[in-house]
Design a protein around this motif. Sequence first.
Motif, short mmCIF file in Angstrom:
data_model
loop_
_atom_site.label_atom_id
_atom_site.label_comp_id
_atom_site.label_asym_id
_atom_site.label_seq_id
_atom_site.Cartn_x
_atom_site.Cartn_y
_atom_site.Cartn_z
N ASP A 41 0.80 -1.22 0.00
CA ASP A 41 0.00 0.00 0.00
C ASP A 41 0.84 1.27 0.00
O ASP A 41 0.33 2.37 0.23
N CYS A 42 2.15 1.14 -0.28
CA CYS A 42 3.06 2.29 -0.29
C CYS A 42 3.18 2.80 -1.72
O CYS A 42 3.74 2.10 -2.58
N PRO A 43 2.70 4.03 -2.03
CA PRO A 43 2.80 4.52 -3.41
C PRO A 43 4.23 4.77 -3.85
O PRO A 43 4.55 4.68 -5.05
N TYR A 44 5.12 5.09 -2.90
CA TYR A 44 6.51 5.33 -3.25
C TYR A 44 7.22 4.02 -3.61
O TYR A 44 8.11 4.00 -4.46
N CYS A 45 6.82 2.94 -2.95
CA CYS A 45 7.37 1.63 -3.32
C CYS A 45 6.92 1.25 -4.73
O CYS A 45 7.69 0.68 -5.51
N THR A 46 5.67 1.57 -5.05
CA THR A 46 5.16 1.28 -6.39
C THR A 46 5.93 2.06 -7.44
O THR A 46 6.18 1.56 -8.55
N GLY B 180 22.20 -6.76 -15.05
CA GLY B 180 22.23 -8.13 -14.58
C GLY B 180 22.31 -8.21 -13.07
O GLY B 180 22.91 -9.13 -12.51
N LEU B 181 21.72 -7.23 -12.40
CA LEU B 181 21.78 -7.11 -10.95
C LEU B 181 20.63 -7.88 -10.32
O LEU B 181 19.50 -7.84 -10.81
N THR B 182 20.92 -8.58 -9.23
CA THR B 182 19.89 -9.33 -8.51
C THR B 182 19.21 -8.42 -7.50
O THR B 182 19.88 -7.77 -6.69
N VAL B 183 17.88 -8.37 -7.55
CA VAL B 183 17.08 -7.58 -6.60
C VAL B 183 16.14 -8.53 -5.88
O VAL B 183 15.33 -9.21 -6.52
N GLN B 184 16.26 -8.61 -4.58
CA GLN B 184 15.36 -9.43 -3.77
C GLN B 184 14.35 -8.53 -3.08
O GLN B 184 14.70 -7.73 -2.21
N ALA B 185 13.08 -8.66 -3.48
CA ALA B 185 12.01 -7.87 -2.86
C ALA B 185 11.54 -8.58 -1.59
O ALA B 185 11.37 -9.80 -1.57
N ILE B 186 11.34 -7.78 -0.53
CA ILE B 186 10.91 -8.30 0.77
C ILE B 186 9.69 -7.49 1.19
O ILE B 186 9.78 -6.28 1.40
N ALA B 187 8.54 -8.17 1.33
CA ALA B 187 7.29 -7.50 1.66
C ALA B 187 7.11 -7.43 3.16
O ALA B 187 7.11 -8.47 3.84
N LEU B 188 6.94 -6.23 3.68
CA LEU B 188 6.71 -6.07 5.11
C LEU B 188 5.30 -6.52 5.50
O LEU B 188 5.07 -6.90 6.65
N GLY C 217 3.60 -8.83 3.57
CA GLY C 217 3.33 -10.14 2.98
C GLY C 217 2.50 -10.10 1.71
O GLY C 217 2.02 -11.15 1.26
N GLN C 218 2.35 -8.92 1.08
CA GLN C 218 1.52 -8.78 -0.11
C GLN C 218 2.39 -8.45 -1.32
O GLN C 218 3.42 -7.79 -1.19
N PRO C 219 1.98 -8.89 -2.53
CA PRO C 219 2.75 -8.56 -3.73
C PRO C 219 2.54 -7.10 -4.12
O PRO C 219 1.59 -6.44 -3.70
N LEU C 220 3.47 -6.60 -4.94
CA LEU C 220 3.34 -5.24 -5.45
C LEU C 220 2.17 -5.15 -6.42
O LEU C 220 1.97 -6.05 -7.24
N PRO C 221 1.41 -4.07 -6.40
CA PRO C 221 0.27 -3.97 -7.31
C PRO C 221 0.69 -3.86 -8.77
O PRO C 221 -0.10 -4.15 -9.66
N THR C 222 1.94 -3.47 -9.05
CA THR C 222 2.41 -3.36 -10.43
C THR C 222 2.83 -4.70 -11.01
O THR C 222 3.09 -4.80 -12.21
N ALA D 196 13.49 -5.22 11.00
CA ALA D 196 13.73 -4.71 12.36
C ALA D 196 15.21 -4.74 12.69
O ALA D 196 15.74 -3.81 13.31
N ARG D 197 15.91 -5.80 12.28
CA ARG D 197 17.35 -5.88 12.57
C ARG D 197 18.13 -4.82 11.81
O ARG D 197 19.17 -4.35 12.30
N LEU D 198 17.67 -4.44 10.63
CA LEU D 198 18.38 -3.44 9.83
C LEU D 198 17.92 -2.02 10.13
O LEU D 198 18.47 -1.07 9.57
N GLY D 199 16.92 -1.86 10.98
CA GLY D 199 16.47 -0.52 11.35
C GLY D 199 15.63 0.15 10.28
O GLY D 199 15.71 1.37 10.12
N VAL D 200 14.80 -0.61 9.58
CA VAL D 200 13.94 -0.03 8.56
C VAL D 200 12.81 0.74 9.25
O VAL D 200 12.06 0.18 10.05
N VAL D 201 12.72 2.02 8.93
CA VAL D 201 11.67 2.87 9.51
C VAL D 201 10.77 3.47 8.43
O VAL D 201 9.74 4.06 8.76
N SER D 202 11.15 3.34 7.18
CA SER D 202 10.36 3.91 6.09
C SER D 202 10.58 3.06 4.85
O SER D 202 11.61 2.40 4.70
N THR D 203 9.61 3.07 3.97
CA THR D 203 9.70 2.34 2.71
C THR D 203 9.50 3.31 1.56
O THR D 203 8.81 4.34 1.71
N PRO D 204 10.15 3.03 0.41
CA PRO D 204 11.01 1.88 0.13
C PRO D 204 12.36 2.00 0.82
O PRO D 204 12.90 3.10 0.94
#
Length: 334
Positions: free
Chosen positions: A180-185, A199-207, A209-214, A228-236
Amino acid sequence: MSEPQAARLPAALLALALAPVAPQAGESPRFYDRQAEGWFWYQRDPLPPSPAEPEPPSTPAPPTPKPAATAASAPPDPAPLSAAWLRANLEHYRLQAIDDPTPTKVALYLYLQKLALDKASRFTETFQQVVQSDPYLDETTRRPVGTYANLLNRVAGEQREAQLRALATDVGIWFFYRADCPYCTAQAPVLARLAQRLGLTVQAIALDGQPLPTGHFPDFRTDAGQAARLGVVSTPALFLVRPPDGLAPLAQGLLSLSDLEQRLLLAAHTAGWIEAADYARTRPLVTDLRLAPASEHFTEIPADPETFLARLRHHAQDRDPDPATPDITPPTAP
């Protein structure tokens, strides 16, 4: 004594016994005599006034000391016709010529103005000579001007692309998002375009548990406490990952493609995953001749300009060598 008087005597004695006794002078009345006090019978009798203390003998105020004469000397006047003198006096002569525009006063102001302009012109000429003769002062040593700057930008862009492709073989990006984050979209297609190009690997991690709407990054994973271990306070939230060396934060916010590329290189360089010389080639600079802080080497300032300049030049040439900067100090003649 007659019988009527004898009959009146007991009544008179009884009246006398019941009559209140007037207090003597200096004696406080008894409680029953102070009928007007009513409820406030418990208040204490006032204390006798204390004898007045004798006033101390008045002493004359000490005379106000006269301020000592200070020997602070006024700053010396600037030398006649110097730059400081012209700055302080040129406006005076201009206003004098405006108020009384006689030929003499106008010519006097114009001569003083020409003197100031000629001083500035000689300073500018010497300024240009000094700059072009010293690579530490000449900004074209770091970056060319005019149309040649486009050439430098193109070369730096090619080096940046090469370093990013080499980096993509060893690193990946963790992309924390919410559905539900428009900036992530908005960030998802930028990451997908960069990943496809390098050729870069990007691993998406859903906070959540839902897929991206795009529909980007369908092979996402659900957060299992990494955020939580990495101190994520904002998305993306983006992290550069290089197993098993570790990871480096990129941003917790929306990034453009050019900003993302620059942050990838800077994070890898800071983590030691890119050599300093390779990172320097990705920047649009020919060389970087920034002077190191000199405060610790100058405990006192020499009064002689020649000595001061010699020490500054020695400090510039004897700075700690930066592997990203080639040494352009002229060789000493044999």
